[in-house]
Design an enzyme around this catalytic site. Structure first.
Site, short mmCIF file in Angstrom:
data_model
loop_
_atom_site.label_atom_id
_atom_site.label_comp_id
_atom_site.label_asym_id
_atom_site.label_seq_id
_atom_site.Cartn_x
_atom_site.Cartn_y
_atom_site.Cartn_z
N ARG A 99 10.16 44.09 10.94
CA ARG A 99 9.37 43.75 12.03
C ARG A 99 10.49 43.50 13.27
O ARG A 99 11.57 42.93 13.42
CB ARG A 99 8.84 42.16 11.94
CG ARG A 99 8.39 41.37 13.11
CD ARG A 99 8.06 40.17 13.00
NE ARG A 99 7.28 39.60 14.33
CZ ARG A 99 7.75 38.46 14.77
NH1 ARG A 99 8.90 37.71 14.18
NH2 ARG A 99 7.07 38.08 16.10
N HIS A 141 7.73 39.88 22.71
CA HIS A 141 8.75 38.76 22.37
C HIS A 141 9.45 38.51 23.65
O HIS A 141 10.75 38.69 23.40
CB HIS A 141 9.47 39.36 21.04
CG HIS A 141 10.17 38.40 20.24
ND1 HIS A 141 10.05 38.22 18.93
CD2 HIS A 141 11.04 37.24 20.51
CE1 HIS A 141 10.82 37.21 18.35
NE2 HIS A 141 11.18 36.68 19.22
N GLU A 163 5.08 33.76 19.17
CA GLU A 163 5.25 32.22 19.65
C GLU A 163 4.81 31.79 20.90
O GLU A 163 5.44 31.65 21.80
CB GLU A 163 6.96 31.85 19.31
CG GLU A 163 7.48 32.09 18.06
CD GLU A 163 8.64 31.40 17.74
OE1 GLU A 163 9.28 30.94 18.80
OE2 GLU A 163 9.23 31.15 16.62
N ASN A 194 5.71 31.95 12.03
CA ASN A 194 7.25 31.58 12.29
C ASN A 194 7.30 30.11 11.96
O ASN A 194 6.76 29.37 12.54
CB ASN A 194 7.82 31.96 13.72
CG ASN A 194 7.59 33.35 13.96
OD1 ASN A 194 7.18 34.27 13.25
ND2 ASN A 194 8.05 33.66 15.32
N TYR A 202 10.43 27.26 11.06
CA TYR A 202 12.27 26.69 10.83
C TYR A 202 12.08 25.34 10.34
O TYR A 202 12.68 25.00 9.37
CB TYR A 202 12.59 27.06 11.96
CG TYR A 202 12.79 28.16 12.25
CD1 TYR A 202 13.91 29.09 11.85
CD2 TYR A 202 11.94 28.97 13.19
CE1 TYR A 202 13.96 30.57 12.31
CE2 TYR A 202 11.99 30.55 13.63
CZ TYR A 202 13.17 31.19 12.94
OH TYR A 202 13.17 32.37 13.38
N GLU A 223 8.67 34.87 10.32
CA GLU A 223 9.97 34.54 10.75
C GLU A 223 10.31 33.19 9.94
O GLU A 223 9.39 32.31 9.80
CB GLU A 223 10.30 34.25 12.08
CG GLU A 223 10.52 35.24 12.96
CD GLU A 223 10.90 34.72 14.29
OE1 GLU A 223 11.55 33.64 14.55
OE2 GLU A 223 10.62 35.44 15.58
C1 GBH Z 1 12.14 31.66 17.03
O1 GBH Z 1 12.34 30.78 17.92
C2 GBH Z 1 12.23 33.10 17.96
O2 GBH Z 1 10.85 34.12 17.52
C3 GBH Z 1 13.38 34.12 17.83
O3 GBH Z 1 13.42 34.96 18.66
C4 GBH Z 1 14.64 33.26 17.55
O4 GBH Z 1 15.88 33.72 17.61
C5 GBH Z 1 14.39 32.37 16.29
O5 GBH Z 1 13.16 31.73 16.31
C6 GBH Z 1 15.51 31.38 16.27
O6 GBH Z 1 15.73 30.16 17.33
O7 GBH Z 1 17.39 24.07 21.85
O8 GBH Z 1 15.63 22.59 23.03
O9 GBH Z 1 16.56 24.21 24.52
C7 GBH Z 1 12.39 29.59 17.50
C8 GBH Z 1 11.99 28.72 18.48
C9 GBH Z 1 12.80 28.66 20.55
C10 GBH Z 1 13.31 27.05 19.02
C11 GBH Z 1 13.88 28.16 21.56
C12 GBH Z 1 14.42 26.46 20.11
C13 GBH Z 1 14.97 26.29 22.38
C14 GBH Z 1 14.73 24.95 22.34
N1 GBH Z 1 13.05 28.46 19.33
N2 GBH Z 1 14.18 26.82 21.40
S1 GBH Z 1 16.06 23.87 23.13
#
Ligand code: GBH
Length: 490
Positions: free
Chosen positions: A84, A129, A174, A316, A318, A387
């Site tokens: 992807r 993205h 996202e 996605n 986490y 993801e």
């Molecule tokens: C995904 O975002 C994305 O699709 C990918 O590009 C990214 O590399 C991966 O996961 C890992 O992060 O720390 O409070 O400023 C996951 C969501 C988006 C969560 C950015 C954290 C920043 C929040 N992430 N976000 S903060």
């Protein structure tokens, strides 16, 4: 492929697909090469470098613009079924519009796609993205309703150029992050911080733009090419902080306000936003003196246009948060916001295992609960995990990441055992890459990338060997200890 009959080794169903994921700005580099124009991340990192924690940028990143053959070699080492990746809008259409289709961009993506197909690795392409052409941002970006046309035009060019070979398309990665973090906050470009207003304009336009791309494919390309178009939601699991009715409702509200606001319009029987969200924003807006809800309404026609506009449920995932009911803070600080509209607060349990990312703690059971809730609430849609992955500060002996993948995959299999229709899984990420505002300080890769050397050497971590074995055996053997001396292509 099957080689063991031990009953503590869990198997994936026949036809299950394994892959890895990346995104254009995070890996490509070549930021101004062969006609590419500036996007919102080029603009942000160039005008305000130290907004990024290590003052870095994606000018070169992993240099995949030049090293794509090595990337495909890594996919072969891992034995992947699919990869992807995302397309850079400003590389394909430097003006943002289809009046100039950039040959350099077309060549790059053709080369990458064809190299993958040589080895039977399926491309799964995300159209957006996060790297909007800067010119379009200056016209309002996702807050301008015309973005529906802009995105539709871009999607049509991509389907036209690559649709003969690409069978899996994702419109937007996202939506929650795009709107809430980029328009409602300062966590992602364009850092607009338009709380409770711009973030909701973005939601509506993004959903209709997604549907536009879906319908273009469905009406004009589907019969010819037979591919599928979906979207990649980001979903956290929100666990009530206590078993009180109040916190249970708070967790439901937060779910509605964060990611179900994208799922419900597409996947529910009725379409439209989740009712609780519509009601709450309308009520607060009225109390605050607005003449209409800050959440722009869909017309009936738009509701129908968006409903059902996805062939698979991209997910996605986490982490998990604990959620509690929070008193409105509006009286003390009269600025509308999504958090205030939802009346919630959230936090991580202090005992949960940390990662290198402040927003991310390891909670495998949250993945199980999330998949179960999607199955129960949305009629068990086919799910692609687009993801899932773990961040640390680097190093080849990444036992923490190995443990993460094993535990999250086990949780996923638990949900599948109970009927969840998960068909594909993409590890984030194939290799370390530019982690947005965190720059190169947080590492998500199965392969380590050496940013000190111009060759951007990629070296497999222990987790790469373990993932390879999972893909090879189609099974999860928790005791497998890889020999990490040499990576081979089988
Ligand atoms: C995904 O975002 C994305 O699709 C990918 O590009 C990214 O590399 C991966 O996961 C890992 O992060 O720390 O409070 O400023 C996951 C969501 C988006 C969560 C950015 C954290 C920043 C929040 N992430 N976000 S903060």
């Amino acid at each position: 492929r099957v080689q063991t009959t031990r009953d503590d080794v869990r198997r994936f169903p026949d036809g299950f697909l394994f892959g890895t994921a990346t995104a254009s700005y995070q890996v490509e580099g070549g930021w101004d090469e062969d006609g590419k124009s500036e996007n919102i991340w080029d603009y942000l990192t160039h005008t305000s470098p130290c907004t990024i924690s290590d003052c870095s940028n994606g000018d070169i990143a992993d240099d995949s613009y030049h090293l794509y053959k090595r990337d495909v070699e890594m996919m072969r080492e891992l034995g992947l079924d699919f990869y992807r990746f995302s397309m850079s809008w400003s590389r394909l259409l430097p003006t943002g519009f289809p009046d100039q289709i950039n040959e350099g961009g077309v060549n790059y993506y053709n080369n990458l796609i064809n190299e993958m197909l040589k080895y039977n690795i399926q491309p799964m392409i995300t159209l957006y993205h996060w790297d909007l052409p800067q010119r379009l941002q200056e016209l309002g970006g996702w807050a301008n309703p015309h973005v529906v046309d802009w995105f539709g035009d871009y999607a049509r060019v991509a389907f036209e150029q690559f649709g003969d070979r690409v069978k899996y398309w994702m419109t937007i990665n996202e939506p929650r992050e795009v709107c809430d973090e980029g328009y409602g906050d300062v966590n992602l470009a364009p850092l607009l911080d338009s709380k409770g207003i711009g973030e909701y304009m973005c939601v509506k336009n993004l959903l209709v733009a997604h549907a536009r791309a879906y319908h273009i494919y469905n009406d004009e390309y589907k019969s010819k090419y037979g591919g599928e178009v979906g979207i990649a939601f980001s979903a956290r699991w929100y666990e009530p902080a206590s078993d009180s009715e109040i916190d249970i409702q708070a967790a439901e509200d937060f779910t509605a306000f964060t990611w179900i606001k994208y799922v419900h319009p597409i996947y529910s029987e009725t379409g439209d936003y989740p009712p609780i969200m519509k009601e709450k924003v309308a009520a607060k807006s009225a109390e605050q003196g607005f003449f209409r809800s800050r959440l722009p309404e869909f017309t009936q026609e738009e509701i129908e246009y968006v409903r059902g506009s996805s062939d698979f449920f991209g997910l996605n995932h986490y982490t998990t948060f604990l959620v509690y009911r929070n008193e409105s803070i509006y009286d003390a600080n009269p600025v509308p916001s999504l958090f205030d509209d939802a009346d919630i607060g959230s936090y991580h349990h202090p005992d949960w295992e940390e990662t290198a990312s402040s927003w991310f703690k390891v909670v495998p059971w949250g993945f199980y609960k999330l998949l179960t809730s999607i199955r129960e609430n949305y009629n068990n849609p086919p799910i692609f995990i687009t993801e899932n992955g773990f961040s640390n500060r680097g190093g080849l002996q990444d036992d923490d990441r190995v443990r993460f993948y094993r535990n999250y995959l086990s949780a996923m299999l638990d949900a599948m055992d109970e009927g969840s229709d998960v068909r594909a899984y993409a590890a984030w990420s194939l290799m370390d890459n530019f982690e947005w505002l965190s720059g190169y300080t947080e590492r998500f890769g199965l392969y380590e990338v050496d940013y000190d050397c111009p060759e951007r050497t990629r070296t497999p971590r222990k987790s790469a060997f373990v993932y390879k074995e999972i893909v090879r055996t189609r099974a999860l053997d928790l005791d497998y200890e890889p020999d990490t001396d040499v990576m081979t292509i089988d």
